[in-house]
Design a protein around this motif. Structure first.
Motif, PDB file in Angstrom:
ATOM      1  N   GLU A 173       0.820  -1.212   0.000  1.00 34.10           N
ATOM      2  CA  GLU A 173       0.000   0.000   0.000  1.00 34.10           C
ATOM      3  C   GLU A 173       0.859   1.270   0.000  1.00 34.10           C
ATOM      4  OE1 GLU A 173      -3.870  -2.078   2.175  1.00 34.10           O
ATOM      5  OE2 GLU A 173      -2.729  -0.536   3.256  1.00 34.10           O
ATOM      6  N   THR A 174       1.984   1.232   0.695  1.00 33.72           N
ATOM      7  CA  THR A 174       2.871   2.401   0.677  1.00 33.72           C
ATOM      8  C   THR A 174       3.494   2.591  -0.705  1.00 33.72           C
ATOM      9  OG1 THR A 174       3.379   1.890   2.990  1.00 33.72           O
ATOM     10  CG2 THR A 174       4.713   3.580   1.929  1.00 33.72           C
ATOM     11  N   MET A 175       3.842   1.498  -1.333  1.00 37.00           N
ATOM     12  CA  MET A 175       4.417   1.580  -2.681  1.00 37.00           C
ATOM     13  C   MET A 175       3.418   2.200  -3.653  1.00 37.00           C
ATOM     14  SD  MET A 175       7.571   0.312  -2.712  1.00 37.00           S
ATOM     15  CE  MET A 175       7.992  -0.359  -4.322  1.00 37.00           C
ATOM     16  N   LEU A 176       2.171   1.764  -3.558  1.00 42.28           N
ATOM     17  CA  LEU A 176       1.144   2.311  -4.456  1.00 42.28           C
ATOM     18  C   LEU A 176       0.922   3.796  -4.158  1.00 42.28           C
ATOM     19  CD1 LEU A 176      -1.254  -0.767  -4.322  1.00 42.28           C
ATOM     20  CD2 LEU A 176      -0.044   0.040  -6.370  1.00 42.28           C
ATOM     21  N   ALA A 177       0.873   4.135  -2.869  1.00 36.40           N
ATOM     22  CA  ALA A 177       0.656   5.535  -2.495  1.00 36.40           C
ATOM     23  C   ALA A 177       1.830   6.398  -2.959  1.00 36.40           C
ATOM     24  CB  ALA A 177       0.484   5.643  -0.978  1.00 36.40           C
ATOM     25  N   SER A 178       3.041   5.902  -2.776  1.00 34.16           N
ATOM     26  CA  SER A 178       4.216   6.682  -3.166  1.00 34.16           C
ATOM     27  C   SER A 178       4.254   6.891  -4.673  1.00 34.16           C
ATOM     28  CB  SER A 178       5.486   5.966  -2.692  1.00 34.16           C
ATOM     29  OG  SER A 178       6.626   6.610  -3.216  1.00 34.16           O
ATOM     30  N   THR A 179       3.845   5.883  -5.407  1.00 29.81           N
ATOM     31  CA  THR A 179       3.843   6.011  -6.866  1.00 29.81           C
ATOM     32  C   THR A 179       2.911   7.140  -7.294  1.00 29.81           C
ATOM     33  OG1 THR A 179       4.398   3.698  -7.175  1.00 29.81           O
ATOM     34  CG2 THR A 179       3.307   4.792  -9.023  1.00 29.81           C
ATOM     35  N   LYS A 180       1.785   7.257  -6.607  1.00 29.23           N
ATOM     36  CA  LYS A 180       0.835   8.319  -6.966  1.00 29.23           C
ATOM     37  C   LYS A 180       1.290   9.681  -6.471  1.00 29.23           C
ATOM     38  CE  LYS A 180      -3.284   5.491  -7.155  1.00 29.23           C
ATOM     39  NZ  LYS A 180      -4.059   4.769  -6.132  1.00 29.23           N
ATOM     40  N   SER A 181       2.121   9.685  -5.455  1.00 28.06           N
ATOM     41  CA  SER A 181       2.507  10.949  -4.820  1.00 28.06           C
ATOM     42  C   SER A 181       3.552  11.701  -5.631  1.00 28.06           C
ATOM     43  CB  SER A 181       3.063  10.651  -3.425  1.00 28.06           C
ATOM     44  OG  SER A 181       3.669  11.799  -2.891  1.00 28.06           O
ATOM     45  N   LYS A 182       3.505  13.040  -5.565  1.00 26.81           N
ATOM     46  CA  LYS A 182       4.570  13.837  -6.178  1.00 26.81           C
ATOM     47  C   LYS A 182       5.700  14.098  -5.195  1.00 26.81           C
ATOM     48  CE  LYS A 182       2.248  15.824 -10.017  1.00 26.81           C
ATOM     49  NZ  LYS A 182       1.853  17.011 -10.791  1.00 26.81           N
ATOM     50  N   GLN A 183       5.426  13.793  -3.922  1.00 25.80           N
ATOM     51  CA  GLN A 183       6.464  13.966  -2.901  1.00 25.80           C
ATOM     52  C   GLN A 183       7.510  12.874  -3.048  1.00 25.80           C
ATOM     53  OE1 GLN A 183       6.515  16.524  -0.447  1.00 25.80           O
ATOM     54  NE2 GLN A 183       5.055  17.257  -1.961  1.00 25.80           N
ATOM     55  N   LYS A 184       8.730  13.228  -2.708  1.00 27.45           N
ATOM     56  CA  LYS A 184       9.788  12.230  -2.831  1.00 27.45           C
ATOM     57  C   LYS A 184       9.550  11.077  -1.857  1.00 27.45           C
ATOM     58  CE  LYS A 184      14.121  13.580  -3.465  1.00 27.45           C
ATOM     59  NZ  LYS A 184      15.422  14.105  -3.033  1.00 27.45           N
ATOM     60  N   TRP A 185       9.438  11.403  -0.584  1.00 25.01           N
ATOM     61  CA  TRP A 185       9.368  10.336   0.417  1.00 25.01           C
ATOM     62  C   TRP A 185       7.957  10.152   0.963  1.00 25.01           C
ATOM     63  CZ3 TRP A 185      13.043   6.938   0.772  1.00 25.01           C
ATOM     64  CH2 TRP A 185      14.347   7.294   0.410  1.00 25.01           C
ATOM     65  N   THR A 186       7.549   8.924   1.053  1.00 22.11           N
ATOM     66  CA  THR A 186       6.289   8.573   1.698  1.00 22.11           C
ATOM     67  C   THR A 186       6.638   7.685   2.885  1.00 22.11           C
ATOM     68  OG1 THR A 186       5.115   8.655  -0.405  1.00 22.11           O
ATOM     69  CG2 THR A 186       4.071   7.398   1.365  1.00 22.11           C
ATOM     70  N   ALA A 187       6.110   8.069   4.050  1.00 21.15           N
ATOM     71  CA  ALA A 187       6.416   7.251   5.230  1.00 21.15           C
ATOM     72  C   ALA A 187       5.733   5.900   5.106  1.00 21.15           C
ATOM     73  CB  ALA A 187       5.940   7.962   6.493  1.00 21.15           C
ATOM     74  N   MET A 188       6.405   4.866   5.558  1.00 18.77           N
ATOM     75  CA  MET A 188       5.798   3.532   5.548  1.00 18.77           C
ATOM     76  C   MET A 188       4.546   3.575   6.402  1.00 18.77           C
ATOM     77  SD  MET A 188       6.119   0.343   4.527  1.00 18.77           S
ATOM     78  CE  MET A 188       7.475  -0.825   4.605  1.00 18.77           C
ATOM     79  N   LYS A 189       3.437   3.100   5.853  1.00 14.82           N
ATOM     80  CA  LYS A 189       2.184   3.029   6.600  1.00 14.82           C
ATOM     81  C   LYS A 189       2.345   2.167   7.851  1.00 14.82           C
ATOM     82  CE  LYS A 189      -1.883   2.531   4.919  1.00 14.82           C
ATOM     83  NZ  LYS A 189      -3.097   2.084   4.158  1.00 14.82           N
ATOM     84  N   LYS A 190       1.506   2.453   8.824  1.00  8.07           N
ATOM     85  CA  LYS A 190       1.571   1.646  10.063  1.00  8.07           C
ATOM     86  C   LYS A 190       0.238   0.959  10.314  1.00  8.07           C
ATOM     87  CE  LYS A 190       5.225   4.242  12.244  1.00  8.07           C
ATOM     88  NZ  LYS A 190       5.566   5.286  13.219  1.00  8.07           N
TER      89      LYS A 190
END
Lengths: 379, 379, 379, 379
Positions: free
Chosen positions: D362-379
């Motif tokens: 889910e974090t990988m999918l969210a990060s792919t959609k995000s324009k931000q460089k870093w997405t924190a790993m979901k908890k």
């Protein structure tokens, strides 16, 4: 099963390999020369106590008394070498098929005797030269058979190990003890692993070794058998080469490997990385054939058939071992069912390989004693 | 330089290697048996036309007339084998030091003759066994010398090639033509590359080969020299092993490699990936020693000194070649300057290696003809 | 030559590589920022004392006074990075061709300035991205160019080293000192080796990197530049991939390597074993293309031409370096002789690669600071 | 077993692996969504017809009716991904332990739900991340745990495949069809193999991934899920690295591999040659640790214990798989016997790894959609 008691190595390998494909079930056994240990092993293996036998003779007798569908279908002989012959003979005589460890017997005379018995009894007999069970060894064999290498000119085959570089047998280590006791093993390095090298070379090339110039050595003072093998070889078609093996090559583990060169191509295979076959040609890049691919099966029906995993998921020693079992089992089942086996299932080492192996050992020993360069392979 | 004319292979290698370190300058030459081609080559090499000679005799005579500081300091002999002896002899007699290609001569008698002359003249004489110039071969030698392997028991050394798997010499290919002409080459595979294998084995182990059981073969019909070598070997300390080489092993390029096993450790080295030495032990992981690291230099002053690049920037064939030149050049310069050379610079193959090589070839040929298993190494 | 004084690494590599093929002679130099050391180095190099200069400005002035045929033909700039631009500029202005170490300048502005100057002066300008000088990198490039891989989809390129895993720069080690001094080096790992990885990827794929998502890290406390690079990359055609480099990857030496996958095939190359190119396909064995074979030259005229030894005699770092020199030298000579150079000799990295390199470094630094995922490659 | 019907891949692997050590017997199953095919498979597997079930619900109900000692001990879930959750949940609720294929569920919510249930029920729950079952992965983990690498700084982990480089799913190929159907698989490359890479990295380093910068790509037009993964990663301790995976990297098979570098040492492991672990240091040779040796067991009790063959007899994929089963089985048996399991048997991936995997996807999918460089790993 006969052999494979507590502390044994190869018996356990046989069990795991036979079990792998769900076609063979261990139903009884005489696992140790000590009946107590044999029963203890049977318990560990979840066998019915009534089929945990004290001796192989007891096992044969008791199983014969069971109704046809319930008794064991075949016997795996995984004892030290000196027991192979009497056990296999008795099993065959009692009408049981046999899967036997190698070397098959202690002498070529015994070996020929077994071969005759197998014929008489129309028995299915497997000899566990496990290295030829690897799919890439099958592919190599089929490439040679299909003349893709042209006529074979040169063969280099090796089997270096290092585990006997010290007098391990004096420490009580079980594997070392019986393997260096001539009464139990017959010969040392030449019988234990030299036979594998010779078998692999004849298997892949499809050619018989006809001449041998051997130098067996015992490097460790106090050792009772040879621990190193250097040998020139000649094949029936004029091909020549080198066979060497050792148990004092420190740091080597089970580095059996082969190089075969023909008039058109060459090939190279290493057991320790068994999923690759290297194919060499005069005017193109070297090719790395990888197990599990369609192009492998297209060249070798055997290599394609004896594969359980997609390419890149490595298979290894147990699967090669199991390949011999699965072919052997198909032949046993076909016999029971009164039909012809799948022709591809005939592809496992048999009693004739066992005879070749004993002739090889005896010729190696004779050549070592001889001052003549070449000794003809015994027949 | 004598030899290395248009189309020659090894002469150009000598030039590039000698040039690499900026210590040696090519000043004159007789590059081809055809004086015209010799001068044409000299022009391509930007030599002064006055020092482009038609023959090596002319070169010696003319250079001797130049004042001491201006004349050539030594002669590199890079002709086909049959010319090595007369040229080297004349150069030595005229007072020039010599770097000679291998095999050094056509017979062991000639070789011993050169050895005597070198002694008389106090000449510096290098023999281009280039493979022992590799730093990792030096490291291997020094590990054995320091007893890290213990007593040596077993040696396997090989040099397979495949380029003569067809009758290339019939196509006019220059390298194949002279190398398969017994009048120019003396012998085939055994002389061309078998000698490298034997030299490498003696270099690394520090042991002399004392017994040989050889089988040279000519696989190609119509070929006039051997193209395949299989051989059992014995060393002075009782070590045994196998030496094999081939020019019909299709797909092999220059796969000279060696495995040495002692009572404590083993090692393995492959020329085609020369920057790694594999060290094997009984009770720890295999080690990959990589050229250019401090830990290599700490074990082997020679390996540390004969390194030009940091680890991971690979060095290869030219550098190994140049290592012999740079040591040789230091000895030549020391002689000119009337001082002792750097002791590490004495580490290059010399006239005694050339004598060993010729004895090896002659013993190999004798053993091949013999029906006896073992032939003692000629002395 | 400017740079390459006592203790320098890359200057000596330039000298050995330039010397190798006998086409380039070192005639003068300003080797060190300390004029005394510069002259001392000149002496070691057997230069004429009159041409051992104290500074590069002195060298340019003095050489210009020599008659046309006698003065130096070009200048090799092998100083720390901060000196590249002023020296190259002055050399170009004075009419000399230049072979420059990378990264070419400290800023992309300087780089573009040099590019303009090169154009104006019609100068020959080489940039020493040595890894693209390897024949197998040329072969890879030509295979992609010939569409054998189809359209490129994925690229993985790496350059891990481990030599800066400790604060080596605090020990006075010369290479570490200037490379971690931002005033002399401009950037750390990204400039020193990241640029090589990017250059190799663009060279082989023939595609420009258009987007970068970078994370530069400084792992060592007290270090003044980055020592680790992780980066996502996008190419102009939509291909994507990963570029990573490090100077803290302990045990890695110069492990620059690349994997390129297209719609038809894939390929893999490793600098530390540079003579092999691995070619992968969907329905056949992996191929190992080996330098020096006819089949390599048949696919890539450049790879065939830039080969000095037969296959199996390994070539390595110096030869790749020398390949850039030999092409560069042919272009310099052609200019001097007023003719067009051999078209294949145009195959060396030039001032435009230098501009790309500076844009890459600046984009990497900008992306590291940015919170946005993608930063467009600067233009 | 649920799943593993005719044509299925992973179900058969589960059966062979579970069978290998003679500790687990297949007693019943619902092998296919088609009850007919399920029963047909049961027959092939020599099961009692009464225990060949049409659906998993039927299986649970029927088995529950059997007396305690006769009913199945646990359920292996080897269906397509979308079935994992409902089946596992029902099994757990009915009191059965579960061995589940990965990814464990379709969402992290479902995953956490299962985790809660496992806790409530005190169930034994295994998740088949088979790659961490390899002995050399255990050794790597234990070396890191023992601080032999120092503090971890850099991790590179990859899992390239090439089998989906064409639209294989349009040909009806079963494996490709369900794996690229988002309703059955949830995600593409990232879920199928990216999770293995992430799991392996966290397993060996003992560190949680805390930040992700991902770029998932779908290269094949018409494909409904991602087929390529490029990703920067950050770990809880500040270590950084790269994770990449692909199903369009032509010629790659199952090349999952990892490189980990700490402040003292580095290590490298490749699944396709799984018996070797490469250990790298700053000032000594690279070491090749080989499975089955005493020195391996001395460093890692797990690696020593989960080994069936002596060194040099390669083990591979099935054995790694079986290692998870044998540990899982010991825990199931201990529970049945009311004792604590062997502490070393706790070493298998469990429901918490399943939760991590879903959070990763889910974090990988969210990060792919995000324009931000870093997405924190979901908890």
């Amino acid at each position: 099963m006969v052999g494979g008691g507590p502390g044994a190595f190869i018996g356990d390998v046989h069990r795991k390999a036979a079990r792998m494909d769900g076609q063979i079930e261990l139903v009884c056994g005489a696992f140790d020369i000590d009946p107590k240990k044999s029963k203890q092993m049977a318990e560990q293996l979840y066998l019915e106590p009534s089929r945990a036998y004290g001796t192989y003779k007891e096992m044969i007798a008791a199983e014969l008394k069971l109704p046809a569908g319930e008794r064991m279908d075949f016997v795996a002989v995984t004892t030290p070498n000196n027991w192979h012959y009497p056990i296999a003979k008795d099993c065959l005589k009692a009408g049981f098929d046999v899967m036997c460890e190698k070397p098959m017997t202690m002498t070529s005379k015994e070996a020929k005797d077994l071969a005759k018995l197998v014929k008489q009894k129309k028995a299915v007999f497997g000899l566990m030269h496990n290295y030829t069970g690897y799919p890439m060894a099958k592919l190599a064999r089929d490439m040679v058979k299909n003349k893709e290498l042209g006529e074979i000119r040169k063969v280099v085959v090796q089997y270096p190990q290092g585990w006997l570089a010290t007098l391990l047998e004096k420490t009580g280590q079980m594997q070392a003890s019986w393997r260096t006791d001539p009464k139990q093993s017959g010969a040392g390095c030449v019988g234990d692993i030299g036979t594998h090298a010779a078998n692999l070379a004849e298997f892949i090339t499809g050619l018989k070794i006809t001449g041998i110039c051997a130098e067996l050595t015992t490097f460790l003072e106090g050792r009772r058998v040879d621990d190193d093998v250097n040998c020139l070889i000649k094949f029936e078609n004029g091909a020549k080469g080198v066979l060497h093996a050792s148990q004092v090559s420190i740091g080597e583990e089970n580095n059996i490997a082969i190089w075969v060169y023909g008039t058109k191509k060459g090939l190279e295979w290493h057991q320790e990385n068994p999923n690759y076959l290297y194919v060499k040609s005069m005017d193109g890049p070297e090719e790395v054939w990888k197990r599990g691919n369609g192009y492998v099966g297209a060249k070798s029906a055997s290599a394609g058939r004896l594969t359980r995993l997609p390419s890149g998921h490595p298979e290894a020693f147990f699967e090669a071992f199991a390949n011999n079992y699965i072919n052997f089992a198909e032949c046993v089942r076909a016999k029971l069912e009164g039909r012809k086996p799948d022709p591809l299932a005939l592809d496992f080492p048999d009693v004739e390989d066992g005879v070749r192996g004993m002739l090889f050992i005896e010729t190696m020993l004779a050549s070592t004693k001889s001052k003549q360069k070449w000794t003809a392979m015994k027949k």
